[in-house]
Design a protein around this motif. Structure first.
Motif, short mmCIF file in Angstrom:
data_model
loop_
_atom_site.label_atom_id
_atom_site.label_comp_id
_atom_site.label_asym_id
_atom_site.label_seq_id
_atom_site.Cartn_x
_atom_site.Cartn_y
_atom_site.Cartn_z
N GLU A 272 0.82 -1.22 0.00
CA GLU A 272 0.00 0.00 0.00
C GLU A 272 0.85 1.26 0.00
OE1 GLU A 272 -3.40 2.39 2.61
OE2 GLU A 272 -2.47 0.57 3.44
N LEU A 273 1.80 1.37 0.91
CA LEU A 273 2.59 2.59 1.02
C LEU A 273 3.45 2.80 -0.23
CD1 LEU A 273 3.61 5.06 2.51
CD2 LEU A 273 5.28 3.59 3.67
N ASP A 274 4.10 1.74 -0.70
CA ASP A 274 4.95 1.86 -1.89
C ASP A 274 4.15 2.36 -3.08
OD1 ASP A 274 7.51 1.08 -3.48
OD2 ASP A 274 5.89 0.08 -4.55
N ARG A 275 2.96 1.79 -3.30
CA ARG A 275 2.14 2.21 -4.44
C ARG A 275 1.56 3.60 -4.22
NH1 ARG A 275 4.58 -1.98 -5.34
NH2 ARG A 275 3.89 -3.55 -6.83
N MET A 276 1.25 3.93 -2.97
CA MET A 276 0.75 5.27 -2.66
C MET A 276 1.79 6.32 -3.02
SD MET A 276 -1.61 7.33 -1.02
CE MET A 276 -2.58 6.31 0.10
N LEU A 277 3.03 6.13 -2.62
CA LEU A 277 4.08 7.10 -2.89
C LEU A 277 4.40 7.15 -4.38
CD1 LEU A 277 6.48 6.40 0.12
CD2 LEU A 277 4.75 8.19 -0.09
N TRP A 278 4.37 6.00 -5.04
CA TRP A 278 4.63 5.97 -6.48
C TRP A 278 3.57 6.76 -7.23
CZ3 TRP A 278 1.48 3.28 -10.13
CH2 TRP A 278 2.00 3.23 -11.44
#
Length: 265
Positions: A53-59
């Motif tokens: 979730e966090l990785d895709r959110m920041l991306w």
């Protein structure tokens, strides 16, 4: 009305696939389409990506910042994800979505205060969802009181009026419109928000129902909505409903909108 683009949400299968595969072309297309259609904010939800979730959110947030000027609604149930996303937002206008009376309340209100951001509050307490209109309005009153006590100014409060599907509750539209009117009449600086398309879930020709609900909700005082800003039917309804609701002086916005439509035909 504040328009919040709905298409960057991992609950939508096509968006989820694009997030999971980091399909930059597809996500940029969704960003630009909503920004070009007049979205003020883009709702960004990557929760269904699970541990990513966090990785895709920041991306995805990086793509938003590079390809449009919209504000960002950080939509997560994890305050840690919200905090790290807000830090990466580089000064963009933010709305945090969401907090309930009991869940994530302190963490999300602190983030909203730190970033001078909007906060979506949901009128849900230890007893769960509201059972009827009276209960919903009472929980809204309690929610606003607690947000004020936490230091959130009224103009940064977004009350989620909790739209339920008409297919399962035939009174949902009327109750939601009445709840919007309750906030509008009693808390004029507090904003209301809803996931507009929830109203038509499970019904055929959903765009018809969405448009009818938007017109009624806007007349009652709806401040913002999470919707598809590129939908021609919703854009038409919004332009006409603002005239009927007395929100368009001398109908100038409506006339301009119609002229622009005619020029592109």
């Amino acid at each position: 009305m504040i328009l919040i683009g709905e298409k960057l949400n991992s609950s939508i299968p096509s968006a989820l696939e694009a997030f999971q595969s980091k399909d930059e072309q597809k996500v940029v297309e969704l960003i630009r389409r909503q920004g070009d259609a007049g979205a003020d904010y883009l709702d960004l939800n990557t929760a269904i990506c699970g541990e990513d979730e966090l990785d895709r959110m920041l991306w995805a947030m990086d793509l938003i910042q590079r390809h449009c000027s919209c504000g960002i609604m950080i939509d997560s149930t994890d305050p840690e994800v919200m905090a790290k996303a807000a830090k990466a937002a580089q000064g963009r206008p933010l709305i945090f979505n969401s907090a309930t009376i009991t869940d994530r309340f302190q963490q999300v209100t602190q983030l909203a205060l730190e970033y001078h951001a909007g906060i979506v509050g949901m009128p849900i307490d230890d007893l769960g969802l509201p059972t009827d209109l009276e209960d919903k309005c009472a929980k809204i009153d309690r929610l606003i009181a607690q947000l004020r006590q936490a230091g959130i100014p009224d103009e940064h409060i977004y009350v989620d009026v909790l739209v339920e599907a008409l297919a399962t509750d035939g009174e949902s539209g009327r109750k939601t419109v009445d709840a919007i009117a309750h906030v509008s009449q009693n808390y004029p600086e507090v904003k209301t928000v809803c996931g507009l398309s929830n109203i038509s879930f499970g019904l055929p020709r959903r765009k018809l129902v969405n448009s009818a609900f938007l017109a009624a909700a806007l007349y009652a005082g709806l401040s913002s909505a999470i919707l598809d800003p590129s939908s021609p039917s919703l854009r038409d309804t919004l332009a006409a409903a603002r005239v009927v609701a007395g929100q368009d002086d001398y109908c100038m916005d409506y006339i301009t909108y119609i002229r622009e439509q005619e020029e592109t035909q």
